[in-house]
Write a protein that holds these residues in place. Structure first.
Motif, PDB file in Angstrom:
ATOM      1  N   ARG A   1       0.828  -1.209   0.000  1.00 54.49           N
ATOM      2  CA  ARG A   1       0.000   0.000   0.000  1.00 54.49           C
ATOM      3  C   ARG A   1       0.860   1.255   0.000  1.00 54.49           C
ATOM      4  NH1 ARG A   1      -4.785  -1.645   4.360  1.00 54.49           N
ATOM      5  NH2 ARG A   1      -5.828  -3.124   2.972  1.00 54.49           N
ATOM      6  N   PHE A   2       0.368   2.236  -0.722  1.00 60.63           N
ATOM      7  CA  PHE A   2       0.995   3.561  -0.740  1.00 60.63           C
ATOM      8  C   PHE A   2      -0.096   4.563  -0.376  1.00 60.63           C
ATOM      9  CE2 PHE A   2       2.459   7.238  -3.626  1.00 60.63           C
ATOM     10  CZ  PHE A   2       3.146   7.835  -2.590  1.00 60.63           C
ATOM     11  N   ASP A   3       0.025   5.176   0.780  1.00 60.77           N
ATOM     12  CA  ASP A   3      -0.960   6.138   1.271  1.00 60.77           C
ATOM     13  C   ASP A   3      -0.391   7.543   1.204  1.00 60.77           C
ATOM     14  OD1 ASP A   3      -1.506   3.460   2.806  1.00 60.77           O
ATOM     15  OD2 ASP A   3      -3.374   4.610   2.961  1.00 60.77           O
TER      16      ASP A   3
ATOM     17  N   LEU B   1       5.069  -0.331  -5.243  1.00 59.10           N
ATOM     18  CA  LEU B   1       5.489   0.820  -6.045  1.00 59.10           C
ATOM     19  C   LEU B   1       6.904   1.233  -5.644  1.00 59.10           C
ATOM     20  CD1 LEU B   1       2.327   3.138  -6.069  1.00 59.10           C
ATOM     21  CD2 LEU B   1       2.909   1.228  -7.582  1.00 59.10           C
ATOM     22  N   GLY B   2       7.757   1.387  -6.619  1.00 58.60           N
ATOM     23  CA  GLY B   2       9.113   1.846  -6.346  1.00 58.60           C
ATOM     24  C   GLY B   2       9.142   3.339  -6.065  1.00 58.60           C
ATOM     25  N   PRO B   3      10.271   3.832  -5.534  1.00 63.72           N
ATOM     26  CA  PRO B   3      10.376   5.267  -5.207  1.00 63.72           C
ATOM     27  C   PRO B   3      10.111   6.171  -6.409  1.00 63.72           C
ATOM     28  CG  PRO B   3      12.190   4.034  -4.235  1.00 63.72           C
ATOM     29  CD  PRO B   3      11.473   3.069  -5.128  1.00 63.72           C
ATOM     30  N   ALA B   4      10.583   5.783  -7.596  1.00 63.32           N
ATOM     31  CA  ALA B   4      10.377   6.636  -8.770  1.00 63.32           C
ATOM     32  C   ALA B   4       8.897   6.700  -9.147  1.00 63.32           C
ATOM     33  CB  ALA B   4      11.200   6.095  -9.942  1.00 63.32           C
ATOM     34  N   THR B   5       8.210   5.570  -9.028  1.00 63.46           N
ATOM     35  CA  THR B   5       6.782   5.558  -9.369  1.00 63.46           C
ATOM     36  C   THR B   5       5.986   6.366  -8.347  1.00 63.46           C
ATOM     37  OG1 THR B   5       7.040   3.379 -10.375  1.00 63.46           O
ATOM     38  CG2 THR B   5       4.801   4.079  -9.849  1.00 63.46           C
ATOM     39  N   ARG B   6       6.335   6.213  -7.072  1.00 64.41           N
ATOM     40  CA  ARG B   6       5.649   7.013  -6.048  1.00 64.41           C
ATOM     41  C   ARG B   6       5.857   8.508  -6.305  1.00 64.41           C
ATOM     42  NH1 ARG B   6       5.658   4.168  -0.149  1.00 64.41           N
ATOM     43  NH2 ARG B   6       5.164   2.037  -0.824  1.00 64.41           N
ATOM     44  N   ALA B   7       7.061   8.868  -6.667  1.00 67.60           N
ATOM     45  CA  ALA B   7       7.334  10.285  -6.946  1.00 67.60           C
ATOM     46  C   ALA B   7       6.551  10.756  -8.169  1.00 67.60           C
ATOM     47  CB  ALA B   7       8.836  10.481  -7.168  1.00 67.60           C
ATOM     48  N   ALA B   8       6.448   9.889  -9.183  1.00 64.12           N
ATOM     49  CA  ALA B   8       5.693  10.261 -10.388  1.00 64.12           C
ATOM     50  C   ALA B   8       4.205  10.437 -10.079  1.00 64.12           C
ATOM     51  CB  ALA B   8       5.892   9.186 -11.457  1.00 64.12           C
TER      52      ALA B   8
END
Length: 320
Positions: free
Chosen positions: A23-25, A43-50
């Motif tokens: 989960r990404f909240d 989700l990887g860090p780059a995807t979360r940032a995107a």
């Protein structure tokens, strides 16, 4: 929307519980967001940032609550504002919703919402101009008659001009559209199984159906039913959300200037989150049979007297 306590659990070997999804909240545009992906595909860090960058860009362009947004620039008198290319599908959806509801869904309801107190300062108190209703709305500004749009090509963006004081509010379909845009970021990163939940506006991708409870609008601790679906979007809208004194809330009919009273909650399942979101608002004012002439969807609608209706093809059940 509620997490469904009866949601099936994937029985892995020897009956052990399946791993919890990743989960990404985060908080954005004034509400809570949650993205679920399979445990093995976080989700990887780059995807979360995107994702966060995409949400921020959308908010910066379309929020009427931000002083630096394009919508605010137009309201303050900018002669012409250039919206990005993603505006065209959203504005075209509003064209269709406006026509199908005979004006009940209109982005120019923004000025009326501000009069009623739902403004950038969250006054939540009607101004002297915020009479209970608009006695004669024939001369009111409308989306098709007041806003002029030009676009050189489908990918070039949209130039918008309107008289100073024109307040565009994209609350009917905007959050759902943003959910679709976030889902697009995930697909670009290679994710094929996910649930993007923007607090009631939900997009699902994958072969395993998702089950969600339909939150009772008068008692958030209860559900009036359950929906189960895969590869589609579900959006909920309720008059108990963003409500304030004097029986006011954010779902307003621009033709009368009054908040919806008869319908108190709707749920719509459709092929895109933007469409489901827009139709969830439209069902407060327009019959489902009328909307079905233009759009394909299934729905549940609850009235103030406790009655609930559903389309025959709604993938779920209502509790007695």
């Amino acid at each position: 929307m509620l997490a469904d306590p009866s949601a099936p659990v994937d029985p892995s070997a020897d009956g052990a519980l399946a791993p919890r999804p990743s989960r990404f909240d985060f908080e954005a545009i004034g509400t809570h967001w949650q993205i679920e992906t399979p445990h093995s595909q976080p989700l990887g860090p780059a995807t979360r940032a995107a994702v966060l960058e995409r949400v921020e860009a959308f908010d910066r362009d379309y929020s009427r609550f931000r002083p630096d947004s394009l919508v605010t620039a137009l309201a303050r008198g900018a002669a012409e504002v250039d919206f990005p290319a993603d505006a065209e599908p959203l504005f075209e959806l509003y064209d269709r919703l406006h026509a199908a509801t005979e004006g009940a869904v209109d982005p120019l309801v923004g000025a009326r919402l501000e009069q009623l107190g739902y403004d950038a300062e969250y006054t939540l108190r009607a101004s002297p101009a915020g009479e209970p209703s608009v006695p004669d709305a024939r001369d009111r500004p409308t989306w098709p008659t007041t806003v002029t749009r030009t676009s050189a090509s489908p990918r070039s963006g949209v130039s918008v001009s309107a008289p100073a004081g024109t307040v565009i509010d994209l609350g009917a379909a905007g959050k759902g559209y943003l959910v679709d845009l976030v889902a697009s970021v995930l697909r670009d990163a290679g994710h094929t199984e996910y649930v993007v939940d923007g607090s009631g506006d939900l997009a699902h991708s994958g072969s395993t159906p998702v089950r969600v409870g339909l939150e009772h609008p008068l008692d958030p601790s209860k559900a009036i039913g359950v929906a189960e679906f895969a590869g589609l979007s579900l959006c909920a809208s309720a008059s108990n959300r963003r409500a304030w004194g004097g029986g006011l809330h954010h779902i307003v009919d621009p033709r009368t200037g009054s908040p919806a009273r008869e319908v108190i909650a709707t749920w719509v399942i459709a092929s895109s989150t933007a469409l489901a979101d827009g139709l969830a608002t439209a069902l407060f004012f327009t019959g489902a049979h009328q909307l079905a002439k233009t759009f394909h969807f299934s729905y549940v609608r609850m009235y103030a007297d406790g009655r609930a209706e559903r389309s025959r093809d709604f993938p779920g059940e209502l509790f007695a």
